[in-house]
Design a protein around this motif. Structure first.
Motif, mmCIF file in Angstrom:
data_model
loop_
_atom_site.group_PDB
_atom_site.id
_atom_site.type_symbol
_atom_site.label_atom_id
_atom_site.label_comp_id
_atom_site.label_asym_id
_atom_site.label_seq_id
_atom_site.Cartn_x
_atom_site.Cartn_y
_atom_site.Cartn_z
ATOM 1 N N PRO A 280 8.902 -8.236 -3.035
ATOM 2 C CA PRO A 280 7.323 -9.003 -3.421
ATOM 3 C C PRO A 280 7.415 -10.182 -3.578
ATOM 4 O O PRO A 280 6.940 -11.386 -3.956
ATOM 5 N N ARG B 275 11.648 -2.056 1.439
ATOM 6 C CA ARG B 275 10.060 -2.520 1.221
ATOM 7 C C ARG B 275 9.746 -3.909 1.160
ATOM 8 O O ARG B 275 10.776 -4.330 1.254
ATOM 9 N N ASN C 105 3.911 -1.121 -3.815
ATOM 10 C CA ASN C 105 3.356 -1.182 -4.525
ATOM 11 C C ASN C 105 5.084 -0.941 -5.830
ATOM 12 O O ASN C 105 5.280 0.179 -5.299
ATOM 13 N N ASP C 106 5.010 -2.321 -6.593
ATOM 14 C CA ASP C 106 5.813 -1.870 -7.986
ATOM 15 C C ASP C 106 6.097 -0.436 -8.469
ATOM 16 O O ASP C 106 6.334 0.145 -8.536
ATOM 17 N N ARG C 107 4.907 -0.206 -8.451
ATOM 18 C CA ARG C 107 4.617 1.462 -9.591
ATOM 19 C C ARG C 107 5.295 2.106 -8.209
ATOM 20 O O ARG C 107 5.925 3.281 -9.314
ATOM 21 N N THR C 108 4.994 2.282 -7.592
ATOM 22 C CA THR C 108 5.285 4.075 -6.566
ATOM 23 C C THR C 108 7.318 3.302 -5.813
ATOM 24 O O THR C 108 7.542 4.923 -6.138
ATOM 25 N N GLU D 28 5.479 0.213 3.581
ATOM 26 C CA GLU D 28 4.696 -1.003 1.970
ATOM 27 C C GLU D 28 4.742 -0.157 1.285
ATOM 28 O O GLU D 28 3.191 1.013 1.041
#
Length: 293
Positions: free
Chosen positions: A82, A79, A116-119, A114
């Motif tokens: 970030p 990904r 997020n941190d959680r996924t 794309e």
């Protein structure tokens, strides 16, 4: 399992993402997901929260040799970082990335997602669990991360990961064990089944050492763990063979040579050698070594 509809959608979304990870992104999704391609290997960094912490040196060496001959067959899933623009963080495939570095590659094929941190954490845990790449302690720590950071229940985890609730609960119990026993699990000296019998034992470390040295079965270990410590010292399971020092030394030699748990059962007219592997990659590695010999 709670009835939170967002959690149910999450499970389906993760299943879809996992299914997509090894395929190029469809044209219709290019507005949301970058196309496959190659990037400089130094632009890719490991996920600091990846549940997998241990990478066997011999395994990486063999994979690096395969990459030199055939390239990276399966792209690394990443990904956008970030923290740093233009760089990427690994979601799945850190072992391939490490081996590619050893092989001297300057670029590595990637699939960009794309998320997020959680996924990213969820996908890393699920991908490793499905491939059986995690040792029991890493698996337990990954489950605990999802519980602590994202409010999963054990039932939630079981549904999303594709394991039973009892499997999740039994795996989490391993985190209650002393560090010395968790180290034995990481090294493959002790199985998860044996380790679970030690959670409520009076002297788990001492009993773990005895289980390994005397080759107790899980059932024998369970019966022994339920006894008072004083009685444990006097108890000798009927079927537990007492191995001489030479046989124990030979087992250790084979364990060191293969990186796997090896047990020898010897009788007057022969015996058998058992090699316990955690993943298919370990089995492939053993087969390659035997062919070379």
């Amino acid at each position: 399992m709670n009835d939170d509809p967002s959690r149910r959608r999450l499970g389906r979304g993760l299943a879809a993402l996992i299914g997509e990870m090894d395929r190029p992104a469809p044209q219709a999704e290019k507005a949301h997901v970058a196309a496959d391609g190659k990037v400089p290997i130094e632009f890719v960094s490991p996920n600091p929260r990846n549940p997998r912490r241990h990478f066997g040196d011999a395994d990486l060496t063999d994979l690096a040799q395969s990459i030199r001959e055939h390239g990276v067959v399966q792209p690394v899933v990443v990904r956008p970082s970030p923290a740093q623009e233009g760089r990427f963080e690994i979601i799945a495939g850190e072992r391939r990335w490490r081996a590619a570095q050893r092989a001297g590659l300057v670029e590595i094929p990637v699939i960009v997602r794309e998320v997020n941190d959680r996924t990213a954490l969820e996908l890393a845990i699920i991908e490793n669990v499905q491939r059986a790449d995690l040792n029991p302690v890493e698996e337990a720590m990954g489950y605990q991360q999802l519980i602590d950071e994202h409010g999963y229940s054990q039932a939630d985890l079981g549904q999303v990961i594709g394991k039973s609730r009892s499997h999740v609960a039994n795996t989490l119990r391993l985190l209650k064990l002393p560090e010395v026993i968790r180290d034995m699990l990481v090294e493959g000296v002790l199985s998860a089944g044996h380790a679970r019998t030690l959670v409520t034992a009076e002297d788990p470390a001492g009993l773990a050492k005895r289980i390994v040295e005397e080759g107790f079965s899980v059932r024998q270990a369970e019966a022994l763990a339920q006894m008072p410590a004083a009685q444990q010292r006097e108890h000798k399971p009927n079927t537990a063979a007492q191995k001489d020092p030479d046989m124990l030394a030979l087992e250790k030699l084979l364990c060191d040579a293969t990186g796997m748990k090896v047990t020898i059962s010897h009788k007057d007219r022969g015996g058998e050698v058992r090699v316990a592997y955690r993943t298919l990659e370990q089995l492939d590695d053993l087969c390659r070594r035997l062919k070379r010999e």
